[in-house]
Write an enzyme that holds these catalytic residues in place. Structure first.
Site, PDB file in Angstrom:
ATOM      1  N   GLY A 125       1.202  -1.165  -0.061  1.00  0.00           N
ATOM      2  CA  GLY A 125      -0.564   0.017  -0.283  1.00  0.00           C
ATOM      3  C   GLY A 125       0.924   0.933  -0.050  1.00  0.00           C
ATOM      4  N   SER A 126       2.126   1.098  -0.086  1.00  0.00           N
ATOM      5  CA  SER A 126       3.162   2.303  -0.495  1.00  0.00           C
ATOM      6  C   SER A 126       2.408   3.773  -1.660  1.00  0.00           C
ATOM      7  CB  SER A 126       3.893   2.495  -0.528  1.00  0.00           C
ATOM      8  OG  SER A 126       4.473   2.069  -1.679  1.00  0.00           O
TER       9      SER A 126
ATOM     10  N   MET B 296      -2.933  -7.422  -8.630  1.00  0.00           N
ATOM     11  CA  MET B 296      -2.548  -8.564  -8.923  1.00  0.00           C
ATOM     12  C   MET B 296      -3.265  -9.357  -9.417  1.00  0.00           C
ATOM     13  SD  MET B 296       0.212  -7.257  -8.264  1.00  0.00           S
ATOM     14  CE  MET B 296       2.213  -8.419  -8.936  1.00  0.00           C
TER      15      MET B 296
ATOM     16  N   ILE C 233      -5.876  -9.437 -13.207  1.00  0.00           N
ATOM     17  CA  ILE C 233      -6.377  -8.732 -14.373  1.00  0.00           C
ATOM     18  C   ILE C 233      -8.219  -8.590 -14.410  1.00  0.00           C
ATOM     19  CG2 ILE C 233      -6.095  -9.819 -16.839  1.00  0.00           C
ATOM     20  CD1 ILE C 233      -4.401 -11.945 -16.450  1.00  0.00           C
TER      21      ILE C 233
ATOM     22  N   HIS D 129       2.877   0.845 -13.220  1.00  0.00           N
ATOM     23  CA  HIS D 129       2.932  -0.295 -13.232  1.00  0.00           C
ATOM     24  C   HIS D 129       4.765  -0.102 -13.703  1.00  0.00           C
ATOM     25  CE1 HIS D 129       4.263  -4.931 -15.172  1.00  0.00           C
ATOM     26  NE2 HIS D 129       5.282  -3.974 -15.938  1.00  0.00           N
TER      27      HIS D 129
ATOM     28  N   ASP E  90      -6.993  -1.428 -20.394  1.00  0.00           N
ATOM     29  CA  ASP E  90      -7.483  -2.206 -21.501  1.00  0.00           C
ATOM     30  C   ASP E  90      -7.810  -3.303 -20.881  1.00  0.00           C
ATOM     31  OD1 ASP E  90      -5.549  -2.882 -22.585  1.00  0.00           O
ATOM     32  OD2 ASP E  90      -5.762  -1.833 -24.144  1.00  0.00           O
TER      33      ASP E  90
ATOM     34  N   GLY F 195      -5.527  -6.007 -22.058  1.00  0.00           N
ATOM     35  CA  GLY F 195      -4.443  -7.066 -22.303  1.00  0.00           C
ATOM     36  C   GLY F 195      -3.989  -6.607 -21.486  1.00  0.00           C
TER      37      GLY F 195
ATOM     38  N   ASP G  67      -0.974  -5.330 -19.243  1.00  0.00           N
ATOM     39  CA  ASP G  67      -0.183  -3.893 -19.159  1.00  0.00           C
ATOM     40  C   ASP G  67      -0.277  -2.797 -20.510  1.00  0.00           C
ATOM     41  OD1 ASP G  67      -0.056  -4.151 -16.709  1.00  0.00           O
ATOM     42  OD2 ASP G  67       1.142  -6.079 -16.839  1.00  0.00           O
TER      43      ASP G  67
ATOM     44  N   GLU H   1       7.486   6.059  -8.146  1.00  0.00           N
ATOM     45  CA  GLU H   1       5.866   5.831  -8.243  1.00  0.00           C
ATOM     46  C   GLU H   1       5.040   6.715  -8.161  1.00  0.00           C
ATOM     47  OE1 GLU H   1       5.745   0.765  -9.750  1.00  0.00           O
ATOM     48  OE2 GLU H   1       5.834   1.268  -7.436  1.00  0.00           O
TER      49      GLU H   1
END
Ligand code: GAR
Length: 197
Positions: free
Chosen positions: A15-16, A95, A97, A114, A146, A148, A150, A179
């Site tokens: 959760g950073s 983590m 999809i 990402h 979307d 796919g 990443d 990030e």
């Protein structure tokens, strides 16, 4: 009425990134209000960080699959997000999809961070992939989600040099520092209309 964007954050880890978003909301640099933090991991750090920041947080069972949500779970996530009033969804280390009904429910409103310079090193442990490959620079990417893995439109990237003495762990640490400024800054530009999709 508040003109802040109602934002939900989904994560599976420590959760950073949530903390960096919560701080940016609190200091006004990100014109958003976090209306829900949800996790597919019952004891994830992100749920504890949410509680520390006084944010509504819940574990939502992901169902029977390992890498995606099953149908009932997808409905449960969409229902919880709708009930929270979320307009945008920020993935912060989630983590699984997301596909189908979830992306249709929040069409062009789901953003991810990402830990590599996409399209290089999609998928898991991208910092380790970059380290093992031997690239001299990597970084992080904020992109639209979307169908796919990443693959969505890139909104912003931050570059992090790979040092000779780096291990995957030290490299990931520096990528995460990048990030923590890139994600709130990019969401702010998106919500202010400075980035058009
Ligand atoms: C972040 O480094 C994020 O880029 C990565 O998970 C980490 C979550 O950390 N996401 C992915 O690898 C998605 N493919 P955090 O829980 O401390 O924010």
């Amino acid at each position: 009425m508040s003109d802040k964007i109602k934002l939900a954050v989904l994560g599976s880890g420590k959760g950073s990134n949530l903390v960096s978003l919560a701080k940016a909301c609190a200091n006004g640099s990100l014109p958003a209000e976090i209306v829900l933090v949800a996790s597919d991991v019952a004891d994830a750090g992100i749920l504890e960080r949410a509680a520390e920041y006084g944010l509504p947080a819940k574990f939502i069972d992901p169902g029977k699959f390992r890498t995606k949500l099953d149908e009932a779970a997808e409905t449960a996530y969409v229902t919880a997000l709708n009930e929270s009033g979320a307009e945008w969804v920020a993935l912060a280390g989630f983590m699984r999809i997301l596909k189908g009904d979830f992306l249709r429910a929040f069409e062009k409103k789901v953003v991810n961070i990402h830990p590599s310079l996409l399209p290089a090193f999609p998928g898991l442990e991208a910092w380790k992939q970059a380290h093992d490959y031997g690239v001299k620079a990597t970084g992080c990417t904020v992109h639209m989600v979307d169908h796919g893995i990443d693959t969505g439109t890139i909104l912003a990237q931050g570059v992090v040099p790979v040092l000779d003495e780096d291990t995957p762990t030290t490299l990931h640490h520096r990528i995460q520092q990048e990030e923590h400024t890139l994600y709130p800054r990019t969401l702010a530009r998106l919500f202010n209309g400075e980035i058009r999709i």
